[in-house]
Design a protein around this motif. Structure first.
Motif, mmCIF file in Angstrom:
data_model
loop_
_atom_site.group_PDB
_atom_site.id
_atom_site.type_symbol
_atom_site.label_atom_id
_atom_site.label_comp_id
_atom_site.label_asym_id
_atom_site.label_seq_id
_atom_site.Cartn_x
_atom_site.Cartn_y
_atom_site.Cartn_z
ATOM 1 N N ARG A 28 45.416 38.704 32.987
ATOM 2 C CA ARG A 28 45.113 37.488 32.247
ATOM 3 C C ARG A 28 43.697 37.502 31.657
ATOM 4 N NH1 ARG A 28 48.932 33.944 32.453
ATOM 5 N NH2 ARG A 28 47.564 32.347 31.580
ATOM 6 N N LEU A 29 43.213 38.693 31.345
ATOM 7 C CA LEU A 29 41.881 38.846 30.769
ATOM 8 C C LEU A 29 41.905 39.304 29.320
ATOM 9 C CD1 LEU A 29 40.095 40.570 33.785
ATOM 10 C CD2 LEU A 29 39.584 38.295 32.888
ATOM 11 N N ARG A 62 34.417 26.985 30.084
ATOM 12 C CA ARG A 62 35.830 27.357 29.973
ATOM 13 C C ARG A 62 36.505 26.611 28.820
ATOM 14 N NH1 ARG A 62 37.241 26.998 35.209
ATOM 15 N NH2 ARG A 62 37.358 24.755 34.986
ATOM 16 N N LYS A 110 37.341 34.146 42.209
ATOM 17 C CA LYS A 110 38.762 34.359 41.997
ATOM 18 C C LYS A 110 38.963 35.777 41.452
ATOM 19 C CE LYS A 110 39.382 29.443 41.050
ATOM 20 N NZ LYS A 110 39.724 28.404 40.049
ATOM 21 N N GLU A 148 40.425 32.796 32.429
ATOM 22 C CA GLU A 148 40.034 33.853 33.356
ATOM 23 C C GLU A 148 38.923 34.735 32.793
ATOM 24 O OE1 GLU A 148 44.030 32.420 34.426
ATOM 25 O OE2 GLU A 148 43.127 33.095 32.549
ATOM 26 N N ALA A 195 40.471 37.367 38.901
ATOM 27 C CA ALA A 195 40.165 37.674 37.502
ATOM 28 C C ALA A 195 38.680 37.522 37.216
ATOM 29 C CB ALA A 195 40.984 36.778 36.577
ATOM 30 N N HIS A 196 38.041 36.556 37.858
ATOM 31 C CA HIS A 196 36.607 36.351 37.659
ATOM 32 C C HIS A 196 35.807 37.502 38.272
ATOM 33 C CE1 HIS A 196 37.287 31.714 37.230
ATOM 34 N NE2 HIS A 196 37.731 32.416 36.197
ATOM 35 N N SER A 238 41.205 33.182 27.236
ATOM 36 C CA SER A 238 41.836 32.702 28.464
ATOM 37 C C SER A 238 40.761 32.201 29.420
ATOM 38 C CB SER A 238 42.642 33.821 29.122
ATOM 39 O OG SER A 238 41.779 34.821 29.623
#
Length: 630
Positions: free
Chosen positions: A73-74, A380, A322, A391, A324-325, A389
């Motif tokens: 999701r990046l 965000r 998280k 993420e 993805a982060h 996104s």
């Protein structure tokens, strides 16, 4: 071929002009059709939306990124075809262990104590660093709706703002961006900082952003990289050198009186002024004119951001994020370029000489993070509007900072704003202003004075003695702002786990025993002690939920706050009107509220990934005789 490319560029420019007109936006002059090729895209253009992630070498798909990779999701692709073509390159990041929900720091697998539990080990050699990015969220120092604009039918007055000791532009930008679009007064800003590297870096960034030349869109995007990126596009690096040559060409004229002075025009009516000792210009110029290569600069950066002996410290931070982060944060550490995750950055071929020493040594502190000082919730939302996104936190920050810089440049163009940069010891500067020696501020009064954390270095009384007399007593809303990071009688060491230690463990265990079933779930966590990433997260967050009001009142008493303020016809506000007393609290919080009231997501955005300094406390002083909303 060249003619075809030129024709395509002109047509594209007119299409942009037509699109702006169709949307009813206010566009620039002819500069909106010009490009200096300083943008982030591989062809030197600006990036206004997320592009397809399919790239190879210097080639990139020019279409919009629409379909997100469902695993990481990046990254987004325009089509399934581009996704399949790019998989061989993308799989390294997409299948990275950091993206796993079950990832654990290496000290867990190695069954050893992490290095941060033994501070005498794992320390890198000393190197000079500069606080380029800061760790506190930007604030609007005027808060006009709550002050001069509160229940006021009259036009807003002229305003003067002083940053007594601040090398960070974020508060300046946030304050100017909060001015009403129809503000008709004059706004004079004094930005003082003792570190000549920060002063001259700010001067260059403001000149690139605010002076006529590149479009505001292009200048704002390039300035994002001047602030945060280790590398720059070649055309941008060339333009930066031309700006350096223009600003400092007259240096010799002022060396006789030991001062460097410049007056630079902006896109609007205002100017950017700079006054500093000539000696202070020497090292910044050595930085700006240095000749190390990009490969040498990147190697120096990675020796800091990816140092082997700091692995445990990095993974301690990554364990709070998280999945993805984590991956996005690691990517920024590796590349040093603040950009969307999918952006092809092969055109970033020159080092950013504003972040490296003259010898090419990375000067950003090891624990610094571009997201520190930003509220991820706001960041965000900015990224999502441009197709990024949530993420992809680096991509979101890229678009958010660009928007902030663009809005700032437009305000300076359309309103009447002068910005004065100085580099003097705050006490000396205050005395110079008091005797009318500072051009533009001969009346020696300001509507807002931000003293940052000067109270930590010189004490509260000295701070009020220097700057209290310069508060505009004709303005009942005039405010002296201060904050303290080291107000504790025994300041905690850099790592909170060391500060709380066994005492925190006992408190947590006792608390768990009072909640039915929780002691069983936490048994494994407590068995690992501070080797447990989960326990580290809890311990590092304790300061945010500790009611430190009694201890802070003791600090104020030790500083003789009330008596010191009264000595200079000031008083400490009980109800703040510019900034809350603690981070995470609303400005209009009731007097009985002492702790942040945040959801878990809000806490994560502000304190975990935003890196906001937990124990910092804020103070506001006003002239004696003023009453709340009088």
């Amino acid at each position: 071929m060249a003619t075809k490319a030129w024709f395509h560029a002109v047509v594209t420019g007119f299409r942009k002009l037509r699109d702006l007109k169709d949307r009813g936006d206010k566009f620039e002059t002819l500069e909106s059709l010009m490009s200096f090729r300083m943008g982030s895209a591989p062809n030197g253009g600006t990036v206004s939306h997320l592009m397809c992630g399919n790239s190879s070498g210097w080639k990139s798909c020019p279409e919009r990124g629409l379909n997100i990779c469902p695993h990481c999701r990046l990254i987004k692709y325009c089509s399934e075809k581009c996704k399949n073509q790019h998989w061989a390159k993308h799989r390294f990041h997409c299948m990275h262990p950091y993206l796993s929900d079950t990832w654990e720091p290496s000290w867990i697998a190695d069954r050893r104590d992490p290095a941060f539990l033994h501070p005498s080990t794992g320390m890198t050699l000393f190197r000079q660093t500069v606080d380029f990015w800061g760790d506190l969220p930007a604030i609007d120092c005027f808060q006009l709706a709550n002050n001069e604009g509160y229940n006021n039918a009259e036009p807003l007055p002229d305003l003067k703002l002083c940053f007594a000791a601040s090398g960070n532009l974020r508060n300046l930008i946030r304050t100017i961006n909060a001015l009403p679009v129809d503000y008709t007064g004059y706004c004079d800003v004094l930005l003082n900082e003792t570190d000549p590297i920060l002063v001259n870096r700010n001067l260059l960034i403001l000149f690139v952003l605010l002076s006529p030349g590149p479009s505001i869109e292009e200048a704002a995007e390039f300035c994002v990289h001047l602030v945060y990126s280790a590398a720059l596009p070649a055309a941008g690096a060339d333009y930066l050198q031309r700006c350096v040559n223009f600003i400092y060409a007259c240096r010799g004229e002022f060396e006789a009186d030991l001062s460097f002075r410049r007056c630079l025009g902006t896109r609007g009516e205002g100017h950017v002024y700079c006054v500093q000792p000539s000696a202070g210009v020497k090292r910044p110029l050595e930085m700006f004119h240095s000749n190390y290569t990009l490969s040498a600069a990147v190697q120096s950066m990675k020796e800091t951001t990816l140092a082997a002996d700091r692995l445990d410290f990095r993974e301690k931070s990554l364990a709070k994020l998280k999945p993805a982060h984590r991956m996005a944060s690691q990517r920024f550490r590796e590349s040093g370029i603040l950009a969307p995750f999918s952006l092809n950055t092969n055109n970033f071929t020159q080092p950013n000489r504003l972040l490296f020493s003259p010898q090419g040594t990375w000067m950003v502190p090891e624990d610094a993070n571009a997201l520190f000082g930003w509220d991820l919730g706001v960041v965000r939302n900015s990224g999502i509007k441009h197709g990024t996104s949530p993420e992809d936190i680096s991509g979101c920050l890229f678009f958010h900072v660009k928007n902030e810089l663009r809005d700032f440049a437009r305000r300076v163009k359309e309103l009447k704003i002068d910005i004065h940069l100085t580099s003097f010891a705050p006490t000396i500067l205050a005395k110079g202003i008091a005797i009318g020696a500072m051009p533009g501020f001969e009346d020696a009064s300001f509507d807002r004075i931000s003293t940052s954390n000067l109270v930590d270095s010189i004490g509260l009384r000295a701070c009020l003695s220097d700057w209290g007399p310069l508060l505009n007593r004709e303005n009942k809303f005039a405010t002296l702002l201060a904050h303290t990071k080291s107000w504790h009688s025994q300041p905690p060491p850099p790592h909170a786990a060391q500060h709380w230690g066994p005492r925190a463990m006992k408190l947590l265990e006792a608390k768990c025993h009072t909640v039915p079933g929780l002691d069983v779930k936490m048994k494994t966590v407590f068995a690992q002690g501070l080797r447990s990433p989960a326990l580290c997260r809890i311990v590092d967050s304790l300061s945010a939920f500790h009611d430190n009001e009694p201890e802070f009142q003791e600090y104020l008493n030790d500083q003789n706050a009330e008596r010191s303020a009264a000595a200079f016809d000031l008083r400490l506000r009980s109800t703040h009107r510019v900034h809350p007393k603690r981070l995470g609290m609303p400005l209009n919080a009731p007097k009985w509220q002492r702790l942040p009231d945040l959801s878990s997501n809000e806490f994560y955005d502000l304190f975990i990934i935003g890196g906001a300094n937990l124990p910092v406390r804020f103070l506001e002083f006003e002239g004696i005789g003023r009453t709340e909303y009088d």
